[in-house]
Design a protein around this motif. Structure first.
Motif, mmCIF file in Angstrom:
data_model
loop_
_atom_site.group_PDB
_atom_site.id
_atom_site.type_symbol
_atom_site.label_atom_id
_atom_site.label_comp_id
_atom_site.label_asym_id
_atom_site.label_seq_id
_atom_site.Cartn_x
_atom_site.Cartn_y
_atom_site.Cartn_z
ATOM 1 N N THR A 158 0.857 -1.185 0.000
ATOM 2 C CA THR A 158 0.000 0.000 0.000
ATOM 3 C C THR A 158 0.891 1.231 0.000
ATOM 4 N N LYS A 159 0.495 2.240 -0.795
ATOM 5 C CA LYS A 159 1.252 3.490 -0.826
ATOM 6 C C LYS A 159 0.284 4.665 -0.852
ATOM 7 N N PHE A 186 -4.290 10.779 -0.218
ATOM 8 C CA PHE A 186 -4.538 10.033 -1.450
ATOM 9 C C PHE A 186 -3.815 8.697 -1.410
ATOM 10 N N THR A 187 -4.560 7.606 -1.586
ATOM 11 C CA THR A 187 -3.968 6.266 -1.614
ATOM 12 C C THR A 187 -3.744 5.862 -3.065
ATOM 13 N N ALA A 188 -2.460 5.775 -3.445
ATOM 14 C CA ALA A 188 -2.108 5.447 -4.835
ATOM 15 C C ALA A 188 -2.184 3.960 -5.107
ATOM 16 N N SER A 196 -3.946 7.801 -16.401
ATOM 17 C CA SER A 196 -3.128 8.586 -15.479
ATOM 18 C C SER A 196 -3.720 8.521 -14.076
ATOM 19 N N GLY A 197 -2.846 8.353 -13.091
ATOM 20 C CA GLY A 197 -3.292 8.323 -11.706
ATOM 21 C C GLY A 197 -3.791 6.985 -11.212
ATOM 22 N N CYS A 198 -3.608 5.912 -12.024
ATOM 23 C CA CYS A 198 -4.146 4.603 -11.626
ATOM 24 C C CYS A 198 -3.218 3.838 -10.686
ATOM 25 N N GLY A 199 -1.936 4.257 -10.590
ATOM 26 C CA GLY A 199 -0.991 3.582 -9.700
ATOM 27 C C GLY A 199 0.118 2.840 -10.397
ATOM 28 N N LYS A 200 0.119 2.841 -11.723
ATOM 29 C CA LYS A 200 1.133 2.052 -12.440
ATOM 30 C C LYS A 200 2.546 2.619 -12.260
ATOM 31 N N SER A 201 2.699 3.926 -12.354
ATOM 32 C CA SER A 201 4.030 4.516 -12.181
ATOM 33 C C SER A 201 4.492 4.447 -10.736
ATOM 34 N N THR A 202 3.569 4.525 -9.800
ATOM 35 C CA THR A 202 3.923 4.362 -8.383
ATOM 36 C C THR A 202 4.478 2.964 -8.139
ATOM 37 N N THR A 203 3.856 1.968 -8.750
ATOM 38 C CA THR A 203 4.346 0.595 -8.620
ATOM 39 C C THR A 203 5.763 0.479 -9.167
ATOM 40 N N LEU A 204 6.000 1.074 -10.332
ATOM 41 C CA LEU A 204 7.329 1.035 -10.940
ATOM 42 C C LEU A 204 8.357 1.706 -10.024
ATOM 43 N N ARG A 258 2.077 -10.467 -20.781
ATOM 44 C CA ARG A 258 1.056 -10.367 -19.742
ATOM 45 C C ARG A 258 0.771 -8.896 -19.481
ATOM 46 N N ILE A 259 -0.484 -8.569 -19.274
ATOM 47 C CA ILE A 259 -0.894 -7.186 -19.002
ATOM 48 C C ILE A 259 -1.597 -7.133 -17.658
ATOM 49 N N VAL A 260 -1.201 -6.155 -16.847
ATOM 50 C CA VAL A 260 -1.868 -5.886 -15.578
ATOM 51 C C VAL A 260 -2.594 -4.557 -15.740
ATOM 52 N N VAL A 261 -3.926 -4.596 -15.769
ATOM 53 C CA VAL A 261 -4.714 -3.377 -15.927
ATOM 54 C C VAL A 261 -4.994 -2.791 -14.552
ATOM 55 N N MET A 262 -4.612 -1.517 -14.391
ATOM 56 C CA MET A 262 -4.780 -0.821 -13.120
ATOM 57 C C MET A 262 -5.939 0.177 -13.208
ATOM 58 N N ASN A 263 -6.629 0.339 -12.081
ATOM 59 C CA ASN A 263 -7.710 1.313 -11.991
ATOM 60 C C ASN A 263 -7.839 1.760 -10.542
ATOM 61 N N LYS A 264 -7.608 3.028 -10.301
ATOM 62 C CA LYS A 264 -7.755 3.627 -8.976
ATOM 63 C C LYS A 264 -6.947 2.887 -7.912
ATOM 64 N N GLY A 265 -5.700 2.548 -8.266
ATOM 65 C CA GLY A 265 -4.794 1.960 -7.290
ATOM 66 C C GLY A 265 -4.972 0.479 -7.046
#
Length: 357
Positions: free
Chosen positions: A15-16, A21-23, A43-51, A208-215
């Motif tokens: 969790t971050k 705001f919880t990313a 944008s803002g879904c959490g993918k760059s935060t994960t990276l 493989r694709i991981v689709v992110m939405n709202k963290g």
């Protein structure tokens, strides 16, 4: 060390939050060695935060990151066996290609002979030998991208992080580099973690694709799974074009579920986890047959052609069925031959996917 069958990365309960705001919300994910995994989302879904968490540029509030069997959650970037390719490539402008590739190897204390051998190996592999004494401003966009890859690959990282590295390229070059980048990943058998908001890019390149939405992870699977078996309305709409039919699931016969749509009893396939209360189904336009006579498909409904859109090698037909317009792709010649007015639409059960509400 892990082998090719083991996860090289494990994200466990991460969790971050940034202030209120919880990313990322308790993310759990495993990545196998040698996989090309793409994180896709708006944008803002959490993918760059994960990276950034994988790279050590952010620390999670809770959870762990395991890399190659080691807990690296609290380690800084330079203590992880990870490298990163940024969108702008971040090449040193006053250094030659040779010096750019050598930079990370020098920081590791590698000897001059070993550095020269590694540069020669990568330059040959990435077709950069003729450009080793040029500066980045003397290269094309595609060549700069290969230099950035060579610099990132030089220290032999366990994981390569790519933060929208094709975003600065024009459309034609971007398509060429997509194919090239995937070929490089296959030849090196490195684990690539790729971040993009471009759905076509993700479908083209990924194992493989991981689709992110709202963290949160909305769906995780192969490109084919996500395209033809979207688990939710969000995934169905975000990846590609689709028709969304509103109705009601009405019973199940083995793998096939009934779906009542505008008085038509259709046959559909439910995505994993979708129950008998589903009210929405996804139907890709290219899976719909358009014919003057009733087709021999699992599902067939009558409608009326109300519009057509020429798209080069294929045509998009708008067909009104009751109070809904269904879009269907057909080849251009066939699309021209179909007259305005009544037609049949047909598709099989495995082309209609019930979605989680």
């Amino acid at each position: 060390m892990t082998d090719a069958r083991d996860p090289i990365v494990r994200i466990e309960g991460v969790t971050k939050a940034f202030g209120s705001f919880t990313a990322l919300h308790e993310m759990n994910l495993s990545i196998a060695s040698g996989e090309f995994v793409t994180f896709l989302g708006p944008s803002g879904c959490g993918k760059s935060t994960t990276l950034r968490i994988l790279g050590g540029f952010e620390t999670p509030n809770t959870g762990r990151v395991i890399l190659d069997g080691q807990d690296v959650t609290a380690l800084p970037p330079n203590k992880r066996n990870v490298n990163m390719v940024f969108q702008d490539y971040a090449l040193f402008p006053n250094m030659t290609v040779r010096r750019n590739i050598a930079f990370g190897l020098e920081l590791k204390g590698m000897g001059k002979a070993a550095i020269a051998a590694r540069i020669s190996e990568l330059a040959s592999f990435l077709e950069l030998t003729a450009y080793l004494d040029r500066r980045p401003d003397q290269l094309s966009g595609g060549q700069r991208q290969r230099v950035a890859l060579a610099r990132a690959l030089a220290p032999d990282p366990a994981l390569l992080l790519l933060d929208e590295p094709l975003g600065a390229l024009d459309a034609k070059l971007r398509g060429q580099v997509q194919v090239e980048l995937k070929a490089i990943q296959r030849r090196t058998n490195k684990t690539f973690f790729f971040v993009t908001h471009d759905q076509e890019e993700a479908l083209t390149m990924s194992d493989r694709i991981v689709v992110m939405n709202k963290g949160r992870i909305e769906q995780d699977g192969t490109p084919e799974d996500l395209y033809f078996r979207p688990a939710s309305r969000f995934v169905a709409e975000f990846i590609g074009e689709t028709n969304l039919l509103t109705g009601q699931a009405i019973g199940r016969d083995q793998d096939v579920t009934g779906f009542d749509w505008q008085g038509n009893r259709l046959r559909a396939i439910a995505s994993p986890g979708v129950g008998a209360t589903a009210t929405t189904a996804s139907l890709r336009p290219e899976r719909v047959q358009v014919a003057q006579e009733r087709p021999g498909t699992d599902n067939a409904v009558q409608g009326r052609v109300v519009n057509r859109l020429f798209k080069g090698h294929r045509m998009l037909l708008d067909v009104a069925v009751g109070n809904t317009v269904i879009q269907a792709y057909t080849d251009t010649d066939r699309g021209r031959a179909i007259e305005d007015g009544p037609v049949w639409l047909g598709w099989n059960a495995n082309s209609l996917t019930l979605l989680a509400d």
